[in-house]
Design an enzyme around this catalytic site. Structure first.
Site, PDB file in Angstrom:
ATOM      1  N   ARG A 158       4.964  -6.064  -0.581  1.00 46.14           N
ATOM      2  CA  ARG A 158       5.914  -7.080  -1.123  1.00 46.14           C
ATOM      3  C   ARG A 158       5.719  -8.438  -0.691  1.00 46.14           C
ATOM      4  O   ARG A 158       6.552  -9.543  -0.256  1.00 46.14           O
ATOM      5  CB  ARG A 158       7.503  -6.971  -0.950  1.00 46.14           C
ATOM      6  CG  ARG A 158       7.751  -5.524  -1.321  1.00 46.14           C
ATOM      7  CD  ARG A 158       7.865  -5.561  -2.883  1.00 46.14           C
ATOM      8  NE  ARG A 158       8.018  -4.158  -3.303  1.00 46.14           N
ATOM      9  CZ  ARG A 158       7.063  -3.059  -3.640  1.00 46.14           C
ATOM     10  NH1 ARG A 158       5.655  -3.441  -3.376  1.00 46.14           N
ATOM     11  NH2 ARG A 158       7.522  -1.808  -3.913  1.00 46.14           N
ATOM     12  N   SER A 191      16.171  -3.679  -5.949  1.00 42.47           N
ATOM     13  CA  SER A 191      16.126  -3.173  -4.380  1.00 42.47           C
ATOM     14  C   SER A 191      16.492  -4.485  -3.585  1.00 42.47           C
ATOM     15  O   SER A 191      15.703  -5.388  -3.580  1.00 42.47           O
ATOM     16  CB  SER A 191      15.002  -2.537  -4.006  1.00 42.47           C
ATOM     17  OG  SER A 191      14.914  -1.386  -4.788  1.00 42.47           O
ATOM     18  N   GLU A 203      14.598  -7.932   0.481  1.00 41.35           N
ATOM     19  CA  GLU A 203      13.491  -8.480  -0.560  1.00 41.35           C
ATOM     20  C   GLU A 203      13.818  -9.726  -1.121  1.00 41.35           C
ATOM     21  O   GLU A 203      12.648 -10.562  -1.446  1.00 41.35           O
ATOM     22  CB  GLU A 203      13.159  -7.276  -1.493  1.00 41.35           C
ATOM     23  CG  GLU A 203      11.921  -7.112  -1.943  1.00 41.35           C
ATOM     24  CD  GLU A 203      11.806  -5.507  -2.721  1.00 41.35           C
ATOM     25  OE1 GLU A 203      11.541  -5.772  -3.881  1.00 41.35           O
ATOM     26  OE2 GLU A 203      11.996  -4.654  -2.076  1.00 41.35           O
TER      27      GLU A 203
END
Length: 339
Positions: free
Chosen positions: A166, A239, A335
């Site tokens: 990520r 998420s 995130e």
């Protein structure tokens, strides 16, 4: 001036959390000329620049005293088609999942596991988006980005993007590079990734012994719709936390204390822990505090039940981080980008 511009504009329609903050200026860039015009305008007015795509990886905690540049460029095409290897290109403002479905309709495999991920094509390399055992870097070829320092265009191959979990160069240097278009290397010869248990199980339940890429995409879309709330109904950014990585020593210590620990071994010997499992162990699933809460079906998803501020969402996230830190000695990293 061809640039579409709005002053003191609500950003509620432009972030999937549905947070109602205002932007000093909002511009919609439909091509490279619009991008350059927006950069010049921001410099002229002494405003910082905040670039957004679909607003699906963003938590706005205050009014944005900046020029918010929404990438709205459209276009997708096959660049080259050589037997097994097909190079496709899409503009940064293209919505991600319609681009995935466009590729599948043309018999191209490689993106099926990334189906139904929200956001835009331009945001995909920034996060190195991933799901169900596949990351963008696995099919990435190159991209074109504009250097905000000197206005030049630069081509980036996979190595230059410095992809991580990520993560990428563009996430590390958000104030320098502005992604304009992305090229991916797809294939007509399907090499399916079916390691994720629920995907394989769903295919077996449907009696599909030899699935196609479109079968995998359809099943993944169904699973995501069951697990994740629709932002149009319940504000969220998917998420909220990354799955944390721990070394072998800490992994063994956690396994001793928690025999049912859920984790995924990595090639470097580390263990990627399931952040949702860590959060669920604290009883957070279905938690609600006024307008903010944790989704009842997926502990990784923080939700806005209506009227929440970004500060309230962030405060809930910090409470969850502290609980996981105290319970497991593990740090959870958000995130979404926080502003």
């Amino acid at each position: 001036m061809s640039l579409e511009l709005q002053e003191h504009c609500s950003l509620k329609p432009y972030n999937t959390f549905g947070i109602d903050v205002r932007a000093r200026l909002l511009a919609h860039a439909r091509d490279e000329a619009d991008v350059r015009e927006a950069l010049a305008l921001a410099r002229e007015r002494g405003l910082p620049l905040l670039v957004i795509g679909g607003g699906s990886n963003l938590l706005l905690t205050r009014d944005v005293e900046a020029l918010v540049l929404r990438m709205a460029s459209q276009g997708r095409r096959i660049v080259s088609d050589a037997a097994d290897s097909v190079l496709v290109e899409a503009e940064a403002g293209e919505a991600w999942d319609p681009f995935v479905q466009w590729s599948l309709e043309r018999g191209l495999a490689g993106l099926e596991n990334l189906s139904l991920i929200p956001g835009t094509v331009g945001a995909a390399p920034m996060q190195n988006i991933g799901a169900y055992g596949v990351e963008l870097k696995d099919v990435f070829d190159s991209l074109t980005a504009l250097d905000r320092q000197d206005g030049t265009l630069r081509e980036f191959d996979r190595q230059a993007c410095r992809f991580g979990y990520r993560d990428s160069l563009f996430k590390q240097e958000p104030d320098r590079w502005l992604i304009l278009r992305v090229r991916l290397r797809l294939t007509r010869r399907e090499r399916l990734h079916l390691d994720y248990g629920p995907v394989r199980q769903r295919l077996e339940e449907e009696g599909i012994a030899s699935p196609t890429a479109r079968d995998v995409s359809r099943v993944i879309c169904a699973i995501r719709r069951e697990k994740l709330p629709d932002p149009a109904v319940l504000g969220n950014a998917g998420s909220f936390f990354k799955n944390p990585l721990v070394d072998a020593t800490q992994a063994e210590r956690l396994r001793q204390a928690f025999p049912d620990l859920v984790g995924y071994p990595q090639a470097d010997g580390r263990l990627k822990l399931a952040a949702g499992w860590l959060i669920d162990k604290g009883g957070w699933k279905g938690f609600r505090d006024g307008p903010v809460g944790v989704h009842a079906q997926q502990a990784l998803v923080l939700v806005n039940h209506g009227g929440a501020t970004g500060a309230q969402v962030r405060a809930l996230a910090e409470r969850i981080q502290e609980d996981v830190r105290r319970r497991f000695g593990v740090e959870l990293e958000p995130e979404p980008n926080l502003y």
